[in-house]
Design an enzyme around this catalytic site. Structure first.
Site, PDB file in Angstrom:
ATOM      1  N   GLY A  16     -27.991  -0.511  65.730  1.00  0.00           N
ATOM      2  CA  GLY A  16     -27.494  -1.333  64.627  1.00  0.00           C
ATOM      3  C   GLY A  16     -26.465  -0.541  63.840  1.00  0.00           C
ATOM      4  N   SER A  18     -24.261   1.233  60.790  1.00  0.00           N
ATOM      5  CA  SER A  18     -24.597   2.232  59.774  1.00  0.00           C
ATOM      6  C   SER A  18     -25.158   1.535  58.532  1.00  0.00           C
ATOM      7  CB  SER A  18     -23.337   3.017  59.403  1.00  0.00           C
ATOM      8  OG  SER A  18     -23.617   3.924  58.367  1.00  0.00           O
ATOM      9  N   GLY A  19     -26.247   2.045  58.026  1.00  0.00           N
ATOM     10  CA  GLY A  19     -26.862   1.477  56.832  1.00  0.00           C
ATOM     11  C   GLY A  19     -27.747   0.271  57.088  1.00  0.00           C
ATOM     12  N   ALA A  20     -27.898  -0.102  58.350  1.00  0.00           N
ATOM     13  CA  ALA A  20     -28.704  -1.297  58.654  1.00  0.00           C
ATOM     14  C   ALA A  20     -30.198  -1.050  58.401  1.00  0.00           C
ATOM     15  CB  ALA A  20     -28.472  -1.742  60.095  1.00  0.00           C
ATOM     16  N   GLY A  21     -30.636   0.203  58.543  1.00  0.00           N
ATOM     17  CA  GLY A  21     -32.054   0.486  58.270  1.00  0.00           C
ATOM     18  C   GLY A  21     -32.783   1.263  59.360  1.00  0.00           C
ATOM     19  N   LYS A  22     -32.048   1.852  60.274  1.00  0.00           N
ATOM     20  CA  LYS A  22     -32.685   2.567  61.385  1.00  0.00           C
ATOM     21  C   LYS A  22     -33.517   3.762  60.886  1.00  0.00           C
ATOM     22  CE  LYS A  22     -28.606   3.234  63.244  1.00  0.00           C
ATOM     23  NZ  LYS A  22     -27.800   2.573  62.177  1.00  0.00           N
ATOM     24  N   THR A  23     -32.936   4.565  60.032  1.00  0.00           N
ATOM     25  CA  THR A  23     -33.655   5.742  59.531  1.00  0.00           C
ATOM     26  C   THR A  23     -34.832   5.325  58.646  1.00  0.00           C
ATOM     27  OG1 THR A  23     -31.622   7.042  59.603  1.00  0.00           O
ATOM     28  CG2 THR A  23     -33.373   7.895  58.205  1.00  0.00           C
ATOM     29  N   SER A  90     -25.580   3.531  68.468  1.00  0.00           N
ATOM     30  CA  SER A  90     -25.498   3.168  69.900  1.00  0.00           C
ATOM     31  C   SER A  90     -24.803   1.822  70.113  1.00  0.00           C
ATOM     32  CB  SER A  90     -26.886   3.206  70.566  1.00  0.00           C
ATOM     33  OG  SER A  90     -27.899   2.601  69.821  1.00  0.00           O
TER      34      SER A  90
HETATM   35  P1  ADP Z   1     -29.229   3.557  58.999  1.00  0.00           P
HETATM   36  O1  ADP Z   1     -30.214   4.631  59.385  1.00  0.00           O
HETATM   37  O2  ADP Z   1     -29.293   2.374  59.917  1.00  0.00           O
HETATM   38  O3  ADP Z   1     -27.839   4.080  58.824  1.00  0.00           O
HETATM   39  P2  ADP Z   1     -30.588   3.637  56.431  1.00  0.00           P
HETATM   40  O4  ADP Z   1     -32.021   3.565  56.856  1.00  0.00           O
HETATM   41  O5  ADP Z   1     -30.041   4.988  56.087  1.00  0.00           O
HETATM   42  O6  ADP Z   1     -29.684   2.965  57.576  1.00  0.00           O
HETATM   43  O7  ADP Z   1     -30.331   2.671  55.188  1.00  0.00           O
HETATM   44  C1  ADP Z   1     -30.873   1.380  55.117  1.00  0.00           C
HETATM   45  C2  ADP Z   1     -30.961   0.905  53.661  1.00  0.00           C
HETATM   46  O8  ADP Z   1     -31.360  -0.462  53.641  1.00  0.00           O
HETATM   47  C3  ADP Z   1     -31.989   1.666  52.839  1.00  0.00           C
HETATM   48  O9  ADP Z   1     -31.478   1.844  51.537  1.00  0.00           O
HETATM   49  C4  ADP Z   1     -33.189   0.701  52.832  1.00  0.00           C
HETATM   50  O10 ADP Z   1     -34.011   0.865  51.714  1.00  0.00           O
HETATM   51  C5  ADP Z   1     -32.519  -0.653  52.826  1.00  0.00           C
HETATM   52  N1  ADP Z   1     -33.331  -1.764  53.383  1.00  0.00           N
HETATM   53  C6  ADP Z   1     -33.587  -2.944  52.779  1.00  0.00           C
HETATM   54  N2  ADP Z   1     -34.349  -3.751  53.545  1.00  0.00           N
HETATM   55  C7  ADP Z   1     -34.597  -3.071  54.684  1.00  0.00           C
HETATM   56  C8  ADP Z   1     -35.339  -3.376  55.867  1.00  0.00           C
HETATM   57  N3  ADP Z   1     -35.975  -4.534  56.029  1.00  0.00           N
HETATM   58  N4  ADP Z   1     -35.385  -2.456  56.850  1.00  0.00           N
HETATM   59  C9  ADP Z   1     -34.725  -1.262  56.695  1.00  0.00           C
HETATM   60  N5  ADP Z   1     -34.009  -0.897  55.603  1.00  0.00           N
HETATM   61  C10 ADP Z   1     -33.938  -1.799  54.593  1.00  0.00           C
END
Ligand code: ADP
Length: 190
Positions: A16, A18-23, A90
Site C-alpha cells: 500500500g 506511504s502512510g496507508a498504515g502498514k507499519t 511494494s
Molecule cells: P505506512 O507504514 O503504510 O507508511 P504508517 O503506519 O506509518 O503508514 O501510518 C499510518 C497512519 O494512519 C498512522 O498515523 C495511523 O495511526 C493512521 N491510521 C488510521 N486508521 C488506520 C488503520 N485502520 N490502519 C492503519 N493505520 C491507520
C-alpha cells in the site's frame, strides 16, 4: 490436524501507499501473534532500506531488488515456521506475485494484505510530511504521486484505513489468518 499444518509458517505481506498504515498495523499485530505462541519477525520497508537494501534508490530496478530481498528473507523464515510480517510499499504486482510463488513453493503461506486509503486521505494525513514534498516536486518518483502503484488483484485481505480504526483493520487481518488456519499453533500450545 497434522503436526505439519500446525507448524506452518506464513508471510503476511502488506502492500500500500506511504502512510496507508502498514507499519501501524504491523505494530498492532506483532503482540497479538506472539500471544498466540507464534514466532514473529518483521521486515519493515523503511528499516530494510537502512541495512539490507542500503544504497538502493527508487527506480523500478532498485524497487524490484528491494522487494526481492525482502521476499527472499521472508521465504527463508516462513519455511521454518516463522510468522513474517513484511511491510513495504511494494508497488509492482509482478514482483509481489513472484515473492508469493517463492514463499508458497517452500510450503509456507503467503497472505497479501492491501492497506488501502484514498490519495486525498493520505495527503490530508501526511504522517511523514512526504506528500507535501512530493506534490511540490521536492521528492521524485514518489509512489502514488509521481510513480506507479499497481493495486493487488486478489489480495487475501483488504483493509481500508481511511474508513476503519486500527483495531478494526487489525481484527480483520487476524480473522483472515484464523480462517486460513494459520493461527493453529496457538491451539496446539494451549
Ligand atoms: P505506512 O507504514 O503504510 O507508511 P504508517 O503506519 O506509518 O503508514 O501510518 C499510518 C497512519 O494512519 C498512522 O498515523 C495511523 O495511526 C493512521 N491510521 C488510521 N486508521 C488506520 C488503520 N485502520 N490502519 C492503519 N493505520 C491507520
Amino acid at each position: 490436524m497434522s503436526q505439519q499444518q500446525v507448524e506452518r509458517g506464513f508471510t503476511l505481506w502488506f502492500t500500500g501507499l506511504s502512510g496507508a498504515g502498514k507499519t501501524t498495523l504491523t505494530e498492532a499485530l506483532v503482540p497479538q501473534l506472539r500471544l498466540r505462541g507464534i514466532a514473529v519477525e518483521v521486515l519493515d520497508g523503511d528499516e530494510v532500506r537502512t541495512n539490507l537494501s542500503k544504497g538502493l534508490g527508487f527506480s523500478k530496478e532498485d524497487r524490484d531488488a528491494n522487494i526481492r530481498r525482502i521476499g527472499y528473507v521472508s521465504r527463508l523464515l516462513s519455511r521454518n515456521g516463522v510468522g513474517v510480517i513484511a511491510a513495504a510499499i511494494s508497488p509492482y504486482r509482478e514482483i509481489r506475485d513472484e515473492v508469493r510463488a517463492s514463499v508458497e513453493a517452500d510450503g509456507a503461506a503467503f497472505v497479501e494484505v492491501y492497506v488501502k486509503a484514498s490519495l486525498d486521505a493520505l495527503i490530508a494525513r501526511d504522517v511523514k510530511g512526504l506528500y507535501k514534498k512530493a506534490l511540490a516536486g521536492e521528492i521524485k518518483q514518489f509512489t502514488g504521486v509521481s510513480d506507479p502503484y499497481e493495486e493487488p488483484v486478489r489480495p487475501e485481505v483488504v483493509v481500508e484505513s481511511d474508513r476503519e480504526t486500527v483495531e478494526e483493520s487489525a481484527a480483520k487481518i487476524l480473522s483472515r489468518l484464523e480462517e486460513l488456519q494459520l493461527l493453529e499453533r496457538a491451539r496446539a500450545v494451549r
